[in-house]
Design a protein around this motif. Structure first.
Motif, short mmCIF file in Angstrom:
data_model
loop_
_atom_site.label_atom_id
_atom_site.label_comp_id
_atom_site.label_asym_id
_atom_site.label_seq_id
_atom_site.Cartn_x
_atom_site.Cartn_y
_atom_site.Cartn_z
N ILE A 160 0.85 -1.19 0.00
CA ILE A 160 0.00 0.00 0.00
C ILE A 160 0.88 1.24 0.00
N PHE A 161 0.73 2.07 -1.04
CA PHE A 161 1.42 3.36 -1.10
C PHE A 161 0.41 4.44 -0.76
N THR A 162 0.66 5.17 0.31
CA THR A 162 -0.30 6.18 0.76
C THR A 162 0.17 7.58 0.37
N ALA A 163 -0.79 8.42 0.01
CA ALA A 163 -0.56 9.84 -0.26
C ALA A 163 -1.92 10.50 -0.10
N SER A 164 -2.16 11.15 1.02
CA SER A 164 -3.52 11.58 1.31
C SER A 164 -3.57 12.75 2.28
N GLY A 165 -4.58 13.58 2.07
CA GLY A 165 -4.85 14.65 3.01
C GLY A 165 -5.80 14.23 4.12
N GLY A 166 -6.26 12.97 4.07
CA GLY A 166 -7.14 12.46 5.13
C GLY A 166 -8.51 12.09 4.62
N ALA A 167 -9.49 12.10 5.51
CA ALA A 167 -10.86 11.74 5.15
C ALA A 167 -11.48 12.81 4.25
N ARG A 168 -12.40 12.40 3.38
CA ARG A 168 -13.03 13.33 2.43
C ARG A 168 -14.23 13.99 3.07
N MET A 169 -14.12 15.28 3.29
CA MET A 169 -15.14 16.02 4.04
C MET A 169 -16.52 15.98 3.37
N GLN A 170 -16.55 15.89 2.03
CA GLN A 170 -17.85 15.92 1.34
C GLN A 170 -18.68 14.67 1.59
N GLU A 171 -18.06 13.63 2.16
CA GLU A 171 -18.81 12.41 2.46
C GLU A 171 -18.99 12.18 3.95
N GLY A 172 -18.58 13.15 4.75
CA GLY A 172 -18.86 13.16 6.17
C GLY A 172 -18.51 11.88 6.91
#
Length: 290
Positions: A160-172
């Motif tokens: 698993i290669f991760t690159a993320s700003g975190g959880a997607r706010m538009q899906e709460g």
């Protein structure tokens, strides 16, 4: 002074930032965010998007990373057509998703599939920060969970290669639920003694860092990667203390025992191949013992 005219040229071309012709077409050159050198994009891509001047690891998209890792012609993508909808009817969300699809030629912020690294089969999930900042919504969580399930069923290692700003706010809360979902699937894989290797790239933050990104049997990172949950300013305001300058970097985490190694991008394929071979006997993956 004449010797200046006969100075040996550098292997890679770079141009001072203040000398770049403003008429140069977009995409021809790329500025390094670390040393600010202007680099020819074509040369930068050949160098796996590692700055030839200072060694900074620029962001790499999912397709580029997969191409740099897997044996030629061995990679097969799955669940490519999965797309997010708008379960909370968040204003403008569908339009933003469509713009990112056009910009990246991806349907979501993660690409999953299977292939071979130096002849050894593996399942992989590669996040792409150019799609909604690599944020984790329901489809991202579902694709990673399906990748873990496939690795379990086929008895393949999971990368698993991760690159993320975190959880997607538009899906709460539906997005936050993916933290538990992905973590559970990795636990099921671990219960079957499957090998999980997590490679954290810049940035790996928020709900991704607090869930599946940190659950590898082996946790690696690229040099200088930002890895953490909450932002520096929030933490400093909460604890009322000044944090170290290198806080939340891969180097800081390695120093404090939260990573197993930092791997230069040029050495990533050989490092992963070596790790896979260490867990392979008789041509099949030897699963981890308790």
């Amino acid at each position: 002074m004449l010797k200046d005219f006969f100075t040996k040229k550098k292997k890679y071309a770079s141009v001072p930032a203040d000398k770049v012709n403003q008429d140069v077409p977009a995409g021809i050159m790329t500025k390094c965010p670390s040393c600010k050198k202007i680099l020819l994009t074509k040369e930068l891509d050949k160098n796996l998007r590692v700055c030839m001047n200072c060694g900074h690891h620029l962001q790499m998209n999912a397709r580029q990373r997969i191409s740099s890792l897997f044996d030629e012609g061995s990679f097969q993508e799955f669940n490519e057509g999965m797309r997010s909808n708008n379960p909370l009817e968040f204003p403008g969300y569908l339009e933003k998703l469509e713009k990112d699809r056009e910009k990246t030629s991806l349907n979501e912020a993660v690409v999953t599939g299977e292939g071979k690294i130096e002849g050894i089969p593996a399942v992989i999930a590669v996040m792409d920060a150019s799609f909604r900042m690599g944020s984790m919504g329901t489809v991202v969580g579902d694709k990673i969970s399906k990748a873990a399930e496939l690795a379990k069923n086929k008895r393949y290692p999971l990368l698993i290669f991760t690159a993320s700003g975190g959880a997607r706010m538009q899906e709460g809360v539906l997005s936050l639920m993916q933290m538990a979902k992905t973590s559970s699937e990795l636990k099921f894989l671990s219960n079957e003694k499957g090998l999980i290797i997590s490679i954290m790239t810049h940035p790996t933050t928020g709900g991704v860092s607090a869930s599946f990104a940190s659950l590898g049997d082996i946790n690696l990172a690229e040099p200088g990667a930002l890895i953490g949950f909450a932002g520096r300013r929030i933490i400093e305001q909460t604890i009322r203390e000044k944090l170290p300058d290198d806080f939340q970097t891969a180097e800081f985490l390695l120093k404090h025992g939260q990573l197993d190694a930092i791997v230069h991008r040029a050495e990533m394929k050989s490092t992963l191949a070596q790790l896979l071979k260490l867990h392979q006997t008789g041509g099949e993956l030897e699963w981890l013992e308790n």
